[in-house]
Scaffold this motif. Structure first.
Motif, PDB file in Angstrom:
ATOM      1  N   GLY A 192       0.810  -1.217   0.000  1.00 22.59           N
ATOM      2  CA  GLY A 192       0.000   0.000   0.000  1.00 22.59           C
ATOM      3  C   GLY A 192       0.838   1.258   0.000  1.00 22.59           C
ATOM      4  O   GLY A 192       0.556   2.218  -0.733  1.00 22.59           O
ATOM      5  N   ILE A 193       1.898   1.278   0.815  1.00 18.52           N
ATOM      6  CA  ILE A 193       2.756   2.460   0.908  1.00 18.52           C
ATOM      7  C   ILE A 193       3.538   2.664  -0.386  1.00 18.52           C
ATOM      8  O   ILE A 193       3.713   3.789  -0.852  1.00 18.52           O
ATOM      9  CB  ILE A 193       3.697   2.326   2.120  1.00 18.52           C
ATOM     10  CG1 ILE A 193       2.881   2.421   3.414  1.00 18.52           C
ATOM     11  CG2 ILE A 193       4.786   3.392   2.090  1.00 18.52           C
ATOM     12  CD1 ILE A 193       3.649   2.055   4.656  1.00 18.52           C
ATOM     13  N   THR A 260       2.240   8.815   6.802  1.00 19.04           N
ATOM     14  CA  THR A 260       1.668  10.153   6.988  1.00 19.04           C
ATOM     15  C   THR A 260       0.290  10.090   7.639  1.00 19.04           C
ATOM     16  O   THR A 260      -0.571  10.915   7.358  1.00 19.04           O
ATOM     17  CB  THR A 260       1.583  10.944   5.668  1.00 19.04           C
ATOM     18  OG1 THR A 260       0.570  10.380   4.826  1.00 19.04           O
ATOM     19  CG2 THR A 260       2.918  10.968   4.954  1.00 19.04           C
ATOM     20  N   SER A 261       0.076   9.140   8.521  1.00 17.95           N
ATOM     21  CA  SER A 261      -1.216   8.999   9.192  1.00 17.95           C
ATOM     22  C   SER A 261      -1.029   8.636  10.650  1.00 17.95           C
ATOM     23  O   SER A 261      -0.450   7.589  10.974  1.00 17.95           O
ATOM     24  CB  SER A 261      -2.064   7.922   8.502  1.00 17.95           C
ATOM     25  OG  SER A 261      -3.236   7.654   9.255  1.00 17.95           O
ATOM     26  N   SER A 262      -1.530   9.483  11.547  1.00 16.31           N
ATOM     27  CA  SER A 262      -1.477   9.192  12.977  1.00 16.31           C
ATOM     28  C   SER A 262      -2.333   7.979  13.308  1.00 16.31           C
ATOM     29  O   SER A 262      -1.997   7.195  14.197  1.00 16.31           O
ATOM     30  CB  SER A 262      -1.970  10.403  13.774  1.00 16.31           C
ATOM     31  OG  SER A 262      -1.191  11.541  13.519  1.00 16.31           O
ATOM     32  N   VAL A 339      -7.158  12.482  11.024  1.00 13.83           N
ATOM     33  CA  VAL A 339      -5.960  11.704  11.341  1.00 13.83           C
ATOM     34  C   VAL A 339      -5.552  10.812  10.174  1.00 13.83           C
ATOM     35  O   VAL A 339      -4.918   9.788  10.354  1.00 13.83           O
ATOM     36  CB  VAL A 339      -6.192  10.844  12.604  1.00 13.83           C
ATOM     37  CG1 VAL A 339      -6.353  11.717  13.804  1.00 13.83           C
ATOM     38  CG2 VAL A 339      -7.416   9.934  12.418  1.00 13.83           C
ATOM     39  N   VAL A 340      -5.932  11.182   8.970  1.00  8.63           N
ATOM     40  CA  VAL A 340      -5.612  10.405   7.779  1.00  8.63           C
ATOM     41  C   VAL A 340      -4.819  11.261   6.812  1.00  8.63           C
ATOM     42  O   VAL A 340      -4.829  12.490   6.906  1.00  8.63           O
ATOM     43  CB  VAL A 340      -6.892   9.884   7.094  1.00  8.63           C
ATOM     44  CG1 VAL A 340      -7.617   8.923   7.995  1.00  8.63           C
ATOM     45  CG2 VAL A 340      -7.810  11.038   6.712  1.00  8.63           C
ATOM     46  N   LEU A 375       6.196  15.330   7.882  1.00  8.00           N
ATOM     47  CA  LEU A 375       6.678  16.131   9.014  1.00  8.00           C
ATOM     48  C   LEU A 375       5.578  16.335  10.043  1.00  8.00           C
ATOM     49  O   LEU A 375       5.806  16.238  11.255  1.00  8.00           O
ATOM     50  CB  LEU A 375       7.180  17.489   8.504  1.00  8.00           C
ATOM     51  CG  LEU A 375       8.367  17.444   7.548  1.00  8.00           C
ATOM     52  CD1 LEU A 375       8.627  18.819   6.946  1.00  8.00           C
ATOM     53  CD2 LEU A 375       9.616  16.943   8.271  1.00  8.00           C
ATOM     54  N   ARG A 376       4.374  16.620   9.549  1.00  8.16           N
ATOM     55  CA  ARG A 376       3.248  16.856  10.452  1.00  8.16           C
ATOM     56  C   ARG A 376       2.940  15.613  11.280  1.00  8.16           C
ATOM     57  O   ARG A 376       2.697  15.690  12.489  1.00  8.16           O
ATOM     58  CB  ARG A 376       2.029  17.258   9.618  1.00  8.16           C
ATOM     59  CG  ARG A 376       0.791  17.616  10.448  1.00  8.16           C
ATOM     60  CD  ARG A 376      -0.322  18.139   9.556  1.00  8.16           C
ATOM     61  NE  ARG A 376      -0.741  17.135   8.580  1.00  8.16           N
ATOM     62  CZ  ARG A 376      -0.708  17.328   7.271  1.00  8.16           C
ATOM     63  NH1 ARG A 376      -0.253  18.463   6.765  1.00  8.16           N
ATOM     64  NH2 ARG A 376      -1.115  16.378   6.441  1.00  8.16           N
ATOM     65  N   THR A 377       2.982  14.452  10.636  1.00  7.32           N
ATOM     66  CA  THR A 377       2.592  13.222  11.318  1.00  7.32           C
ATOM     67  C   THR A 377       3.615  12.782  12.346  1.00  7.32           C
ATOM     68  O   THR A 377       3.254  12.337  13.440  1.00  7.32           O
ATOM     69  CB  THR A 377       2.362  12.096  10.293  1.00  7.32           C
ATOM     70  OG1 THR A 377       1.401  12.530   9.327  1.00  7.32           O
ATOM     71  CG2 THR A 377       1.843  10.847  10.982  1.00  7.32           C
TER      72      THR A 377
END
Length: 412
Positions: A192-193, A260-262, A339-340, A375-377
């Motif tokens: 998937g990634i 990139t997902s919490s 959170v996605v 970066l955000r995650t």
């Protein structure tokens, strides 16, 4: 002769590298594999609302009634302070390094998004569910958390008068089944990634990334420095080795960067908080699910530094009062942040008009959303864990023998 099994983290790192190479070398083909990535994300997201609901109910329901209020307030206080300072840090970085300087307005195209002017009252009202099944269907994490807190408190009270009830055991069993489902889906994570990164890279192009290179460097540097401050604070307060702290969190950090997902990283973070950092199950099950919505340090910093960058692009200066308002607004908007992957542009569509800036200015940031999301995650995920460590220390629920152990349990 036995062969050593490749860990999930190693598989994901390989998938990331292959995805970048594939996206650059065969862009026309790479764009067609996005379906595989979307299927993977949907499979992960289908269980996340139930995971959050069940874990918080179990955590709150198991807390001693005398500690329920105390532990909750400690957690919320750490969340609120850290998210506000993250927003302020983003503003400081933008003021010092001026990342919006040199970006041409003519290159910005309209995204087609409409302005969203949301009052504080509307934002606060949206925290509370009117129908929990609707909240679960829509994936409204903050509403699910509110319901779970009410359910957990009521369950806690009920168990005091019905100690032989099997309801709590049923909830524990339900949570274990949900975690098993997520474990099955995670076996497809490398595929998937790979598909997500390959399709994203194939659609970017250097002509979109280069004008925002300074923005990415400033944002990346700000994130790294803020994480460093967190590590220093946790190390001093909890009396732990900062190098070992970073090492014990490397798997969840890599997972956050790659997905990139919490939400997708949450199961890994919860597992490693217990097995690598020595946090108690009670602290882990309460603080980390709550932190996904109530402690979005990365989202708060992302919004503040991006809004400041947009203002600089339009040569619109903000005074101290406006910057303070931006920090407060970014903190509150981060509470409802999804959170996605891809949620950053949605948050910007809410906050940019409130700061008097044109909504179409966020279009240029769509080209680097994946990199910004990384970066955000990682800041969202790591700050949740740092907060959990601080809360755990405050109630003496850190097992230092586990924290200082040299054993490393791979992700399964």
């Amino acid at each position: 002769m036995t062969t050593k099994k490749v860990s999930m983290v190693t598989q994901i790192l390989i998938a990331v590298i292959l995805g970048v190479v594939f996206g650059v070398s065969l862009p026309s083909v790479a764009g067609q594999v996005k379906l595989l990535g979307d299927v993977f994300l949907r499979l992960m997201q289908m269980a996340i609302p139930l995971l959050i609901l069940g874990q918080i109910i179990q955590a709150v329901g198991s807390i001693d009634s005398k500690e329920l209020t105390s532990l909750g307030w400690r957690t919320i206080l750490v969340f609120g302070v850290s998210s506000f300072f993250a927003a302020c840090w983003g503003i400081v970085m933008a003021v010092i390094f001026n990342p919006g300087n040199g970006i041409k307005i003519a290159e910005i195209k309209d995204t087609g998004l409409k302005s969203q002017t949301i009052s504080f009252a509307d934002t606060l009202l949206d925290f509370f569910p009117k129908n929990i099944f609707d909240s679960l269907t829509q994936g409204s994490i903050i509403q699910i958390i509110v319901f779970a807190l009410f359910f957990g408190v009521a369950l806690n009270k009920y168990l005091q008068t019905h100690p032989k009830s099997q309801l709590f055991k049923g909830i524990i069993d339900f949570n274990e089944v949900i975690i098993l489902i997520i474990g099955y889906v995670m076996k497809a994570a490398p595929i998937g990634i790979f598909a997500l990164i390959a399709s994203t890279i194939s659609n970017l192009g250097l002509q979109i990334i280069l004008p925002l290179l300074k923005y990415l460097i400033v944002y990346g540097g700000g994130t790294l420095l803020f994480l460093g401050i967190w590590v220093l604070l946790v190390s001093v307060y909890c009396k732990v080795n900062p190098i070992r702290l970073v090492k014990n969190m490397k798997n969840m950090s890599i997972m956050a960067l790659a997905t990139t997902s919490s939400a997708i990283t949450l199961p890994v973070a919860m597992k490693e908080s217990r097995t690598q950092l020595g946090l108690s199950e009670r602290i882990t099950n309460l603080v980390l699910p709550l932190g996904m919505s109530l402690n979005s340090n990365g989202s708060a910093m992302h919004m503040s530094i991006t809004v400041m960058t947009i203002a600089q692009m339009y040569q619109q200066g903000f005074d101290f009062q406006q910057m303070f308002y931006l920090a407060v607004t970014a903190t509150f908007v981060s509470l409802a942040n999804a959170v996605v992957p891809g949620a950053g542009l949605v948050s910007l569509a809410v906050i940019v008009p409130q700061m008097g800036l044109p909504l179409d200015s966020i279009a240029v940031f769509a080209g680097v959303e994946w990199f910004v999301g990384m970066l955000r995650t990682i800041l969202n995920v790591n700050s949740d864990v740092y907060s959990a460590i601080i809360v755990g220390k405050s109630v003496n629920e850190i097992n230092y023998n586990v924290f200082n152990s040299n054993s490393e349990e791979p992700i399964k």
